[in-house]
Design a protein around this motif. Structure first.
Motif, PDB file in Angstrom:
ATOM      1  N   ASN A 251       0.808  -1.213   0.000  1.00  0.00           N
ATOM      2  CA  ASN A 251       0.000   0.000   0.000  1.00  0.00           C
ATOM      3  C   ASN A 251       0.844   1.266   0.000  1.00  0.00           C
ATOM      4  OD1 ASN A 251      -2.585  -1.281   0.058  1.00  0.00           O
ATOM      5  ND2 ASN A 251      -2.216  -1.802   2.208  1.00  0.00           N
ATOM      6  N   THR A 252       2.147   1.105  -0.199  1.00  0.00           N
ATOM      7  CA  THR A 252       3.057   2.241  -0.192  1.00  0.00           C
ATOM      8  C   THR A 252       3.311   2.722  -1.613  1.00  0.00           C
ATOM      9  OG1 THR A 252       4.159   1.385   1.787  1.00  0.00           O
ATOM     10  CG2 THR A 252       5.336   3.040   0.500  1.00  0.00           C
ATOM     11  N   LYS A 253       3.070   3.993  -1.849  1.00  0.00           N
ATOM     12  CA  LYS A 253       3.340   4.539  -3.170  1.00  0.00           C
ATOM     13  C   LYS A 253       4.857   4.599  -3.403  1.00  0.00           C
ATOM     14  CE  LYS A 253      -0.642   7.626  -3.784  1.00  0.00           C
ATOM     15  NZ  LYS A 253      -1.016   9.012  -4.130  1.00  0.00           N
ATOM     16  N   PRO A 254       5.304   4.187  -4.574  1.00  0.00           N
ATOM     17  CA  PRO A 254       6.729   4.324  -4.888  1.00  0.00           C
ATOM     18  C   PRO A 254       7.144   5.795  -4.917  1.00  0.00           C
ATOM     19  CG  PRO A 254       5.649   2.792  -6.385  1.00  0.00           C
ATOM     20  CD  PRO A 254       4.562   3.478  -5.628  1.00  0.00           C
ATOM     21  N   THR A 255       8.421   6.032  -4.803  1.00  0.00           N
ATOM     22  CA  THR A 255       8.951   7.388  -4.811  1.00  0.00           C
ATOM     23  C   THR A 255       9.338   7.846  -6.214  1.00  0.00           C
ATOM     24  OG1 THR A 255      11.166   6.552  -4.366  1.00  0.00           O
ATOM     25  CG2 THR A 255       9.808   7.154  -2.454  1.00  0.00           C
ATOM     26  N   PHE A 256       8.958   7.056  -7.217  1.00  0.00           N
ATOM     27  CA  PHE A 256       9.282   7.413  -8.597  1.00  0.00           C
ATOM     28  C   PHE A 256       8.178   6.913  -9.524  1.00  0.00           C
ATOM     29  CE2 PHE A 256      10.599   3.101  -8.149  1.00  0.00           C
ATOM     30  CZ  PHE A 256      10.656   2.524  -9.399  1.00  0.00           C
ATOM     31  N   GLY A 257       8.128   7.486 -10.710  1.00  0.00           N
ATOM     32  CA  GLY A 257       7.142   7.077 -11.698  1.00  0.00           C
ATOM     33  C   GLY A 257       7.800   6.708 -13.005  1.00  0.00           C
ATOM     34  N   ILE A 258       7.018   6.129 -13.904  1.00  0.00           N
ATOM     35  CA  ILE A 258       7.509   5.747 -15.226  1.00  0.00           C
ATOM     36  C   ILE A 258       6.472   6.077 -16.281  1.00  0.00           C
ATOM     37  CG2 ILE A 258       9.019   3.907 -14.382  1.00  0.00           C
ATOM     38  CD1 ILE A 258       6.890   1.875 -15.220  1.00  0.00           C
ATOM     39  N   GLU A 259       6.919   6.282 -17.495  1.00  0.00           N
ATOM     40  CA  GLU A 259       6.004   6.485 -18.621  1.00  0.00           C
ATOM     41  C   GLU A 259       6.717   6.162 -19.919  1.00  0.00           C
ATOM     42  OE1 GLU A 259       4.839  10.444 -19.781  1.00  0.00           O
ATOM     43  OE2 GLU A 259       6.515  11.317 -18.671  1.00  0.00           O
ATOM     44  N   ILE A 260       5.931   5.947 -20.970  1.00  0.00           N
ATOM     45  CA  ILE A 260       6.463   5.716 -22.303  1.00  0.00           C
ATOM     46  C   ILE A 260       6.293   6.993 -23.114  1.00  0.00           C
ATOM     47  CG2 ILE A 260       6.220   4.413 -24.451  1.00  0.00           C
ATOM     48  CD1 ILE A 260       5.360   2.007 -22.834  1.00  0.00           C
ATOM     49  N   GLU A 261       7.362   7.410 -23.742  1.00  0.00           N
ATOM     50  CA  GLU A 261       7.365   8.597 -24.582  1.00  0.00           C
ATOM     51  C   GLU A 261       7.810   8.185 -25.971  1.00  0.00           C
ATOM     52  OE1 GLU A 261       9.412  12.820 -23.898  1.00  0.00           O
ATOM     53  OE2 GLU A 261      10.851  11.238 -24.442  1.00  0.00           O
ATOM     54  N   CYS A 262       7.084   8.606 -26.982  1.00  0.00           N
ATOM     55  CA  CYS A 262       7.386   8.204 -28.357  1.00  0.00           C
ATOM     56  C   CYS A 262       8.192   9.278 -29.067  1.00  0.00           C
ATOM     57  CB  CYS A 262       6.093   7.937 -29.116  1.00  0.00           C
ATOM     58  SG  CYS A 262       6.341   7.194 -30.748  1.00  0.00           S
ATOM     59  N   GLU A 263       9.232   8.853 -29.781  1.00  0.00           N
ATOM     60  CA  GLU A 263       9.994   9.755 -30.634  1.00  0.00           C
ATOM     61  C   GLU A 263       9.582   9.523 -32.079  1.00  0.00           C
ATOM     62  OE1 GLU A 263      14.167   9.452 -30.126  1.00  0.00           O
ATOM     63  OE2 GLU A 263      14.102   9.581 -27.933  1.00  0.00           O
ATOM     64  N   GLY A 264       9.351  10.580 -32.788  1.00  0.00           N
ATOM     65  CA  GLY A 264       9.011  10.448 -34.200  1.00  0.00           C
ATOM     66  C   GLY A 264       7.534  10.368 -34.487  1.00  0.00           C
ATOM     67  N   GLY A 265       6.700  10.255 -33.459  1.00  0.00           N
ATOM     68  CA  GLY A 265       5.255  10.226 -33.670  1.00  0.00           C
ATOM     69  C   GLY A 265       4.759   8.890 -34.179  1.00  0.00           C
ATOM     70  N   GLY A 266       3.456   8.805 -34.323  1.00  0.00           N
ATOM     71  CA  GLY A 266       2.821   7.614 -34.876  1.00  0.00           C
ATOM     72  C   GLY A 266       2.536   6.511 -33.892  1.00  0.00           C
ATOM     73  N   CYS A 267       2.863   6.713 -32.608  1.00  0.00           N
ATOM     74  CA  CYS A 267       2.630   5.663 -31.618  1.00  0.00           C
ATOM     75  C   CYS A 267       1.161   5.616 -31.222  1.00  0.00           C
ATOM     76  CB  CYS A 267       3.481   5.900 -30.375  1.00  0.00           C
ATOM     77  SG  CYS A 267       5.253   5.682 -30.651  1.00  0.00           S
ATOM     78  N   ASN A 268       0.698   4.427 -30.921  1.00  0.00           N
ATOM     79  CA  ASN A 268      -0.657   4.216 -30.426  1.00  0.00           C
ATOM     80  C   ASN A 268      -0.612   3.786 -28.974  1.00  0.00           C
ATOM     81  OD1 ASN A 268      -1.952   4.639 -32.977  1.00  0.00           O
ATOM     82  ND2 ASN A 268      -1.213   2.623 -33.586  1.00  0.00           N
ATOM     83  N   GLY A 269      -1.562   4.242 -28.178  1.00  0.00           N
ATOM     84  CA  GLY A 269      -1.657   3.831 -26.781  1.00  0.00           C
ATOM     85  C   GLY A 269      -1.172   4.865 -25.796  1.00  0.00           C
ATOM     86  N   LEU A 270      -0.744   6.031 -26.271  1.00  0.00           N
ATOM     87  CA  LEU A 270      -0.317   7.092 -25.376  1.00  0.00           C
ATOM     88  C   LEU A 270      -1.507   7.900 -24.878  1.00  0.00           C
ATOM     89  CD1 LEU A 270       2.832   8.387 -27.294  1.00  0.00           C
ATOM     90  CD2 LEU A 270       2.777   6.900 -25.298  1.00  0.00           C
ATOM     91  N   PRO A 271      -1.438   8.471 -23.681  1.00  0.00           N
ATOM     92  CA  PRO A 271      -0.366   8.322 -22.705  1.00  0.00           C
ATOM     93  C   PRO A 271      -0.370   6.938 -22.062  1.00  0.00           C
ATOM     94  CG  PRO A 271      -2.171   9.516 -21.719  1.00  0.00           C
ATOM     95  CD  PRO A 271      -2.530   9.325 -23.169  1.00  0.00           C
ATOM     96  N   CYS A 272       0.793   6.526 -21.605  1.00  0.00           N
ATOM     97  CA  CYS A 272       0.959   5.247 -20.901  1.00  0.00           C
ATOM     98  C   CYS A 272       1.912   5.560 -19.758  1.00  0.00           C
ATOM     99  CB  CYS A 272       1.510   4.198 -21.858  1.00  0.00           C
ATOM    100  SG  CYS A 272       1.724   2.541 -21.167  1.00  0.00           S
TER     101      CYS A 272
END
Length: 413
Positions: A251-272
Protein backbone atom coordinates in the motif's frame (compact mmCIF):
# COMPACT_ATOMS: atom_id res chain seq x y z
CA UNK A 1 -5.10 5.63 -35.27
CA UNK A 2 -6.30 4.14 -32.05
CA UNK A 3 -5.02 0.86 -30.61
CA UNK A 4 -7.99 -1.19 -29.53
CA UNK A 5 -8.24 -4.48 -27.71
CA UNK A 6 -11.33 -6.66 -27.82
CA UNK A 7 -12.00 -7.00 -24.13
CA UNK A 8 -13.73 -10.35 -24.36
CA UNK A 9 -10.72 -11.98 -25.98
CA UNK A 10 -7.79 -10.12 -24.49
CA UNK A 11 -6.48 -12.99 -22.37
CA UNK A 12 -3.21 -13.24 -24.25
CA UNK A 13 -2.54 -9.53 -23.90
CA UNK A 14 -3.42 -9.69 -20.24
CA UNK A 15 -0.79 -12.38 -20.04
CA UNK A 16 1.79 -9.73 -20.79
CA UNK A 17 1.26 -7.99 -17.49
CA UNK A 18 0.91 -11.39 -15.86
CA UNK A 19 4.32 -12.17 -17.22
CA UNK A 20 5.92 -9.69 -14.90
CA UNK A 21 5.04 -11.58 -11.77
CA UNK A 22 8.20 -11.93 -9.76
CA UNK A 23 7.71 -15.68 -9.60
CA UNK A 24 10.53 -16.54 -7.27
CA UNK A 25 12.61 -18.85 -9.44
CA UNK A 26 14.53 -21.77 -8.07
CA UNK A 27 18.28 -21.94 -8.28
CA UNK A 28 18.91 -25.58 -9.11
CA UNK A 29 17.68 -26.75 -12.48
CA UNK A 30 17.72 -30.05 -14.28
CA UNK A 31 18.65 -29.85 -17.94
CA UNK A 32 18.20 -32.72 -20.37
CA UNK A 33 21.27 -33.85 -22.28
CA UNK A 34 20.20 -34.40 -25.87
CA UNK A 35 22.31 -36.80 -27.87
CA UNK A 36 20.69 -35.62 -31.12
CA UNK A 37 22.09 -32.12 -30.85
CA UNK A 38 25.48 -31.55 -32.44
CA UNK A 39 27.79 -28.79 -31.33
CA UNK A 40 31.10 -27.29 -32.28
CA UNK A 41 33.61 -26.55 -29.51
CA UNK A 42 34.19 -22.85 -29.00
CA UNK A 43 37.81 -21.70 -29.27
CA UNK A 44 37.61 -18.85 -26.79
CA UNK A 45 39.34 -18.86 -23.41
CA UNK A 46 37.62 -21.80 -21.76
CA UNK A 47 38.83 -24.61 -19.60
CA UNK A 48 37.63 -27.34 -17.29
CA UNK A 49 38.07 -26.53 -13.63
CA UNK A 50 36.71 -28.34 -10.59
CA UNK A 51 34.05 -30.10 -12.65
CA UNK A 52 32.69 -26.84 -14.06
CA UNK A 53 32.68 -25.10 -17.41
CA UNK A 54 34.37 -21.74 -17.17
CA UNK A 55 32.76 -18.47 -18.22
CA UNK A 56 34.25 -17.04 -21.44
CA UNK A 57 36.17 -13.94 -20.38
CA UNK A 58 37.15 -12.71 -23.85
CA UNK A 59 33.84 -12.90 -25.70
CA UNK A 60 32.51 -9.43 -24.82
CA UNK A 61 29.90 -10.78 -22.41
CA UNK A 62 28.70 -9.30 -19.12
CA UNK A 63 29.89 -11.23 -16.09
CA UNK A 64 27.19 -11.86 -13.47
CA UNK A 65 28.33 -12.14 -9.82
CA UNK A 66 31.72 -13.60 -10.88
CA UNK A 67 32.76 -14.26 -7.28
CA UNK A 68 29.78 -16.53 -6.62
CA UNK A 69 29.30 -20.14 -7.70
CA UNK A 70 27.77 -19.12 -11.03
CA UNK A 71 31.17 -17.50 -11.74
CA UNK A 72 29.92 -15.01 -14.33
CA UNK A 73 27.20 -17.04 -16.04
CA UNK A 74 23.66 -15.56 -16.10
CA UNK A 75 22.52 -18.10 -13.55
CA UNK A 76 21.51 -17.92 -9.91
CA UNK A 77 24.53 -17.03 -7.73
CA UNK A 78 24.70 -20.47 -6.14
CA UNK A 79 24.24 -22.37 -9.42
CA UNK A 80 27.51 -23.44 -11.09
CA UNK A 81 27.83 -24.25 -14.78
CA UNK A 82 28.22 -28.03 -14.60
CA UNK A 83 28.73 -30.70 -17.26
CA UNK A 84 25.55 -31.82 -18.98
CA UNK A 85 23.87 -28.40 -18.62
CA UNK A 86 23.19 -25.34 -20.71
CA UNK A 87 24.65 -22.20 -19.19
CA UNK A 88 23.06 -18.84 -20.12
CA UNK A 89 25.13 -15.69 -20.31
CA UNK A 90 24.38 -11.96 -20.26
CA UNK A 91 24.92 -9.70 -23.27
CA UNK A 92 25.83 -6.01 -23.10
CA UNK A 93 22.96 -3.50 -22.87
CA UNK A 94 20.95 -3.32 -26.08
CA UNK A 95 21.96 -6.80 -27.24
CA UNK A 96 20.26 -10.20 -27.03
CA UNK A 97 21.74 -13.68 -26.73
CA UNK A 98 21.82 -15.80 -29.88
CA UNK A 99 22.81 -19.18 -28.42
CA UNK A 100 20.45 -21.79 -27.01
CA UNK A 101 19.47 -25.44 -27.26
CA UNK A 102 18.67 -26.15 -30.95
CA UNK A 103 15.98 -28.56 -29.79
CA UNK A 104 14.20 -25.84 -27.80
CA UNK A 105 11.91 -24.77 -30.62
CA UNK A 106 8.85 -23.94 -28.57
CA UNK A 107 8.13 -22.41 -25.20
CA UNK A 108 7.99 -25.66 -23.29
CA UNK A 109 9.52 -26.52 -19.93
CA UNK A 110 12.20 -27.75 -19.36
CA UNK A 111 13.74 -26.93 -22.76
CA UNK A 112 12.94 -23.26 -22.17
CA UNK A 113 15.63 -23.37 -19.49
CA UNK A 114 18.32 -24.30 -22.02
CA UNK A 115 19.76 -20.97 -23.02
CA UNK A 116 23.37 -20.08 -23.65
CA UNK A 117 26.26 -22.48 -24.25
CA UNK A 118 26.39 -26.21 -23.63
CA UNK A 119 28.77 -27.58 -21.02
CA UNK A 120 29.56 -31.08 -22.26
CA UNK A 121 30.38 -34.13 -20.17
CA UNK A 122 34.10 -33.36 -20.45
CA UNK A 123 33.64 -29.90 -18.99
CA UNK A 124 34.18 -28.21 -22.35
CA UNK A 125 31.98 -25.43 -23.72
CA UNK A 126 30.11 -26.14 -26.94
CA UNK A 127 28.56 -23.40 -29.09
CA UNK A 128 25.15 -24.66 -30.30
CA UNK A 129 25.09 -22.35 -33.35
CA UNK A 130 28.71 -21.98 -34.52
CA UNK A 131 27.83 -19.53 -37.28
CA UNK A 132 25.93 -17.18 -34.97
CA UNK A 133 27.51 -14.64 -32.64
CA UNK A 134 27.14 -14.79 -28.89
CA UNK A 135 25.07 -11.61 -28.98
CA UNK A 136 23.49 -9.37 -31.56
CA UNK A 137 21.95 -5.92 -31.41
CA UNK A 138 18.28 -5.70 -30.57
CA UNK A 139 15.98 -3.64 -32.74
CA UNK A 140 16.88 -0.43 -30.91
CA UNK A 141 13.23 0.56 -30.60
CA UNK A 142 13.31 1.17 -26.84
CA UNK A 143 15.60 3.21 -24.65
CA UNK A 144 15.55 3.97 -20.98
CA UNK A 145 15.71 7.68 -20.16
CA UNK A 146 16.51 8.68 -16.61
CA UNK A 147 15.02 11.99 -15.48
CA UNK A 148 15.33 11.09 -11.82
CA UNK A 149 17.95 12.41 -9.43
CA UNK A 150 19.93 9.15 -9.18
CA UNK A 151 20.92 6.27 -11.50
CA UNK A 152 18.30 3.59 -12.17
CA UNK A 153 18.84 -0.18 -12.42
CA UNK A 154 16.87 -1.91 -15.18
CA UNK A 155 17.17 -5.68 -14.73
CA UNK A 156 16.40 -7.98 -17.67
CA UNK A 157 15.23 -11.54 -17.16
CA UNK A 158 17.27 -14.45 -18.54
CA UNK A 159 15.34 -16.14 -21.34
CA UNK A 160 15.85 -18.85 -22.37
CA UNK A 161 17.10 -19.69 -18.93
CA UNK A 162 15.78 -19.60 -15.39
CA UNK A 163 14.12 -16.19 -16.03
CA UNK A 164 15.75 -14.58 -13.04
CA UNK A 165 16.20 -10.85 -13.59
CA UNK A 166 19.98 -10.95 -13.59
CA UNK A 167 21.02 -8.95 -16.67
CA UNK A 168 21.89 -5.39 -15.59
CA UNK A 169 21.58 -2.04 -17.31
CA UNK A 170 22.46 0.94 -15.14
CA UNK A 171 20.75 4.00 -16.61
CA UNK A 172 22.38 7.27 -15.69
CA UNK A 173 20.92 9.34 -18.51
CA UNK A 174 20.03 7.33 -21.62
CA UNK A 175 20.60 3.64 -22.35
CA UNK A 176 19.39 1.36 -25.14
CA UNK A 177 17.37 -1.57 -23.88
CA UNK A 178 17.48 -4.91 -25.67
CA UNK A 179 14.28 -5.40 -27.67
CA UNK A 180 14.28 -8.73 -29.53
CA UNK A 181 13.25 -9.08 -33.14
CA UNK A 182 11.96 -12.12 -34.96
CA UNK A 183 15.32 -13.90 -34.93
CA UNK A 184 15.33 -14.16 -31.16
CA UNK A 185 14.47 -17.42 -29.43
CA UNK A 186 10.86 -18.45 -30.18
CA UNK A 187 10.13 -14.81 -31.12
CA UNK A 188 9.67 -13.96 -27.47
CA UNK A 189 9.99 -10.55 -25.84
CA UNK A 190 12.39 -9.01 -23.36
CA UNK A 191 11.27 -8.28 -19.82
CA UNK A 192 12.67 -5.80 -17.30
CA UNK A 193 12.22 -4.98 -13.64
CA UNK A 194 12.64 -1.29 -12.84
CA UNK A 195 14.18 -0.44 -9.50
CA UNK A 196 13.85 2.83 -7.64
CA UNK A 197 16.46 5.51 -8.40
CA UNK A 198 19.54 4.95 -6.27
CA UNK A 199 19.25 1.14 -6.12
CA UNK A 200 22.44 -0.36 -7.55
CA UNK A 201 22.48 -3.18 -10.08
CA UNK A 202 24.24 -5.31 -7.47
CA UNK A 203 21.27 -4.94 -5.13
CA UNK A 204 18.49 -4.71 -7.69
CA UNK A 205 19.41 -7.34 -10.28
CA UNK A 206 19.10 -10.35 -7.98
CA UNK A 207 16.20 -12.29 -6.53
CA UNK A 208 15.44 -11.01 -3.06
CA UNK A 209 12.80 -11.04 -0.36
CA UNK A 210 9.95 -8.77 0.60
CA UNK A 211 12.21 -7.02 3.09
CA UNK A 212 12.78 -4.33 0.45
CA UNK A 213 10.90 -3.21 -2.68
CA UNK A 214 13.83 -4.00 -4.96
CA UNK A 215 14.64 -6.69 -7.50
CA UNK A 216 11.73 -9.04 -8.05
CA UNK A 217 9.82 -6.99 -5.46
CA UNK A 218 10.29 -3.71 -7.31
CA UNK A 219 7.05 -1.89 -8.13
CA UNK A 220 7.26 -1.64 -11.92
CA UNK A 221 8.13 -3.72 -14.97
CA UNK A 222 8.57 -3.09 -18.67
CA UNK A 223 8.78 -5.29 -21.72
CA UNK A 224 8.94 -5.21 -25.48
CA UNK A 225 9.37 -7.03 -28.76
CA UNK A 226 9.51 -6.14 -32.44
CA UNK A 227 7.45 -8.16 -34.92
CA UNK A 228 7.69 -9.02 -38.61
CA UNK A 229 6.35 -5.75 -40.01
CA UNK A 230 8.76 -3.70 -37.91
CA UNK A 231 6.23 -2.60 -35.33
CA UNK A 232 7.30 -2.75 -31.71
CA UNK A 233 5.04 -3.40 -28.76
CA UNK A 234 6.15 -1.90 -25.46
CA UNK A 235 4.53 -2.37 -22.09
CA UNK A 236 4.89 -0.86 -18.67
CA UNK A 237 2.93 -1.91 -15.63
CA UNK A 238 2.78 -2.74 -11.97
CA UNK A 239 4.56 -5.81 -10.68
CA UNK A 240 1.99 -8.35 -9.40
CA UNK A 241 4.22 -9.50 -6.57
CA UNK A 242 4.36 -5.91 -5.26
CA UNK A 243 0.58 -6.12 -4.81
CA UNK A 244 0.45 -9.41 -2.90
CA UNK A 245 -1.40 -9.41 0.39
CA UNK A 246 1.75 -10.70 2.08
CA UNK A 247 3.83 -7.81 0.75
CA UNK A 248 4.49 -5.36 3.63
CA UNK A 249 4.76 -2.34 1.31
CA UNK A 250 1.87 -3.15 -1.02
CA UNK A 251 0.00 0.00 0.00
CA UNK A 252 3.06 2.24 -0.19
CA UNK A 253 3.34 4.54 -3.17
CA UNK A 254 6.73 4.32 -4.89
CA UNK A 255 8.95 7.39 -4.81
CA UNK A 256 9.28 7.41 -8.60
CA UNK A 257 7.14 7.08 -11.70
CA UNK A 258 7.51 5.75 -15.23
CA UNK A 259 6.00 6.49 -18.62
CA UNK A 260 6.46 5.72 -22.30
CA UNK A 261 7.37 8.60 -24.58
CA UNK A 262 7.39 8.20 -28.36
CA UNK A 263 9.99 9.75 -30.63
CA UNK A 264 9.01 10.45 -34.20
CA UNK A 265 5.26 10.23 -33.67
CA UNK A 266 2.82 7.61 -34.88
CA UNK A 267 2.63 5.66 -31.62
CA UNK A 268 -0.66 4.22 -30.43
CA UNK A 269 -1.66 3.83 -26.78
CA UNK A 270 -0.32 7.09 -25.38
CA UNK A 271 -0.37 8.32 -22.71
CA UNK A 272 0.96 5.25 -20.90
CA UNK A 273 2.13 6.40 -17.50
CA UNK A 274 2.35 5.69 -13.77
CA UNK A 275 2.71 8.84 -11.70
CA UNK A 276 2.44 8.23 -7.94
CA UNK A 277 1.78 11.94 -7.40
CA UNK A 278 -1.47 11.41 -9.30
CA UNK A 279 -2.06 7.64 -9.32
CA UNK A 280 -2.58 5.42 -6.30
CA UNK A 281 -0.92 2.01 -6.02
CA UNK A 282 -1.88 -0.11 -9.04
CA UNK A 283 -3.41 2.85 -10.88
CA UNK A 284 -2.25 4.08 -14.29
CA UNK A 285 -2.96 6.85 -16.75
CA UNK A 286 -3.67 5.37 -20.18
CA UNK A 287 -6.50 5.15 -22.71
CA UNK A 288 -6.46 1.34 -22.52
CA UNK A 289 -5.58 0.04 -19.08
CA UNK A 290 -5.78 -3.71 -18.68
CA UNK A 291 -5.60 -5.96 -15.65
CA UNK A 292 -3.43 -9.05 -15.49
CA UNK A 293 -2.48 -11.70 -12.97
CA UNK A 294 -2.72 -10.61 -9.37
CA UNK A 295 -4.84 -7.66 -10.43
CA UNK A 296 -1.76 -5.81 -11.70
CA UNK A 297 -2.46 -3.12 -14.28
CA UNK A 298 -0.52 -2.27 -17.40
CA UNK A 299 -0.67 -0.49 -20.73
CA UNK A 300 0.79 -1.23 -24.16
CA UNK A 301 2.12 1.23 -26.71
CA UNK A 302 2.53 0.33 -30.39
CA UNK A 303 5.62 1.91 -31.93
CA UNK A 304 5.62 1.98 -35.75
CA UNK A 305 8.59 0.85 -37.82
CA UNK A 306 11.35 3.43 -37.83
CA UNK A 307 10.23 5.13 -34.64
CA UNK A 308 11.62 4.82 -31.15
CA UNK A 309 10.14 5.06 -27.68
CA UNK A 310 11.65 5.90 -24.31
CA UNK A 311 10.76 4.42 -20.96
CA UNK A 312 11.17 7.47 -18.76
CA UNK A 313 11.88 7.26 -15.04
CA UNK A 314 11.14 10.38 -13.00
CA UNK A 315 10.94 11.49 -9.38
CA UNK A 316 7.46 11.78 -7.88
CA UNK A 317 7.80 15.49 -7.20
CA UNK A 318 7.23 15.90 -10.92
CA UNK A 319 10.45 17.80 -11.55
CA UNK A 320 11.72 15.16 -13.93
CA UNK A 321 8.45 13.96 -15.39
CA UNK A 322 8.21 13.88 -19.13
CA UNK A 323 5.06 14.39 -21.14
CA UNK A 324 3.60 11.75 -23.42
CA UNK A 325 3.07 13.80 -26.51
CA UNK A 326 1.49 12.63 -29.70
CA UNK A 327 -1.87 11.52 -28.33
CA UNK A 328 -5.04 13.41 -27.54
CA UNK A 329 -6.57 10.52 -25.65
CA UNK A 330 -7.78 11.36 -22.18
CA UNK A 331 -6.25 9.62 -19.20
CA UNK A 332 -7.99 6.58 -17.80
CA UNK A 333 -7.40 5.62 -14.19
CA UNK A 334 -8.16 2.09 -13.10
CA UNK A 335 -9.30 1.72 -9.48
CA UNK A 336 -6.93 0.01 -7.12
CA UNK A 337 -7.27 -3.75 -6.88
CA UNK A 338 -9.20 -5.31 -4.05
CA UNK A 339 -7.04 -5.83 -0.96
CA UNK A 340 -8.05 -9.47 -0.98
CA UNK A 341 -6.44 -10.11 -4.37
CA UNK A 342 -3.15 -11.96 -4.46
CA UNK A 343 -1.23 -13.88 -7.07
CA UNK A 344 -1.31 -17.67 -6.98
CA UNK A 345 1.81 -19.42 -8.20
CA UNK A 346 1.40 -22.64 -10.13
CA UNK A 347 4.76 -24.36 -10.54
CA UNK A 348 5.38 -26.07 -13.88
CA UNK A 349 1.77 -25.61 -14.99
CA UNK A 350 0.97 -24.26 -18.42
CA UNK A 351 -2.50 -22.84 -18.97
CA UNK A 352 -3.54 -21.97 -22.55
CA UNK A 353 -4.60 -18.35 -22.79
CA UNK A 354 -6.73 -18.62 -25.90
CA UNK A 355 -6.71 -16.04 -28.68
CA UNK A 356 -6.68 -12.28 -28.73
CA UNK A 357 -7.86 -9.85 -31.37
CA UNK A 358 -5.86 -6.68 -31.84
CA UNK A 359 -7.17 -4.07 -34.25
CA UNK A 360 -6.12 -0.63 -35.43
CA UNK A 361 -8.72 1.79 -36.72
CA UNK A 362 -8.34 5.27 -38.18
CA UNK A 363 -9.39 7.87 -35.65
CA UNK A 364 -9.36 11.62 -35.83
CA UNK A 365 -7.38 13.36 -33.18
CA UNK A 366 -4.98 10.45 -32.79
CA UNK A 367 -1.45 10.21 -34.05
CA UNK A 368 -0.73 8.03 -37.03
CA UNK A 369 -2.05 7.93 -40.55
CA UNK A 370 -4.29 5.09 -41.55
CA UNK A 371 -5.59 2.07 -39.72
CA UNK A 372 -5.03 -1.54 -40.58
CA UNK A 373 -7.04 -4.55 -39.63
CA UNK A 374 -5.62 -6.60 -36.86
CA UNK A 375 -4.98 -10.30 -36.78
CA UNK A 376 -5.68 -13.07 -34.35
CA UNK A 377 -3.08 -15.39 -32.95
CA UNK A 378 -3.25 -18.14 -30.45
CA UNK A 379 -1.69 -17.06 -27.18
CA UNK A 380 1.01 -19.24 -25.75
CA UNK A 381 0.76 -20.94 -22.42
CA UNK A 382 1.62 -19.21 -19.20
CA UNK A 383 3.10 -20.63 -16.05
CA UNK A 384 4.41 -19.44 -12.75
CA UNK A 385 6.73 -20.60 -10.07
CA UNK A 386 7.32 -20.48 -6.38
CA UNK A 387 10.58 -20.65 -4.56
CA UNK A 388 10.48 -22.70 -1.40
CA UNK A 389 13.34 -20.83 0.20
CA UNK A 390 15.78 -23.67 -0.38
CA UNK A 391 18.56 -22.57 -2.67
CA UNK A 392 18.29 -25.70 -4.78
CA UNK A 393 14.55 -25.77 -5.35
CA UNK A 394 13.52 -26.10 -8.99
CA UNK A 395 10.84 -23.76 -10.28
CA UNK A 396 9.54 -22.13 -13.42
CA UNK A 397 7.62 -18.89 -13.85
CA UNK A 398 4.97 -17.61 -16.19
CA UNK A 399 6.96 -14.48 -16.88
CA UNK A 400 8.61 -15.25 -20.18
CA UNK A 401 5.77 -17.55 -21.21
CA UNK A 402 3.29 -14.72 -21.14
CA UNK A 403 5.75 -12.50 -22.95
CA UNK A 404 6.06 -15.24 -25.53
CA UNK A 405 2.29 -15.27 -25.78
CA UNK A 406 2.27 -11.61 -26.61
CA UNK A 407 5.13 -11.99 -29.05
CA UNK A 408 3.25 -14.77 -30.81
CA UNK A 409 0.05 -12.78 -30.67
CA UNK A 410 1.64 -9.81 -32.39
CA UNK A 411 3.79 -11.83 -34.76
CA UNK A 412 1.60 -11.33 -37.82
CA UNK A 413 0.06 -8.01 -36.80
Amino acid sequence: MKFQITSSRAAALVALIASVDAARHGHGHTHAHHQEARFVPENTTLQKKSGQCQFPTDAGLVSITPNEQNAGWAMSPNQPCEPGNYCPYACPPGQVSMQWDPLATSYTYPLSMNGGLYCDENGQIQKPFPNKPYCEDGTGAMTAKNKASQPVAFCQTVLPGNEAMLIPTLVEELSTLAVPGMSYWCETAAQYYINAPGVSVEEGCVWGTNAKPVGNWSPYTAGGNTVADGSTFLKIGWNPIYLQTTCPFRNTKPTFGIEIECEGGGCNGLPCKIDPSVNDVNEMSAPDVFTGAGGATGCVVTVPKGSKANVIVFDVDGSGSGSSSGSSSSNTRLPKSSPSMSYTYRPHVFAPTGAAEISSFGSSGSSGSSGSSGSSATGAASASATKTGAATSTAFSMMGVALGAVAAMFMNF
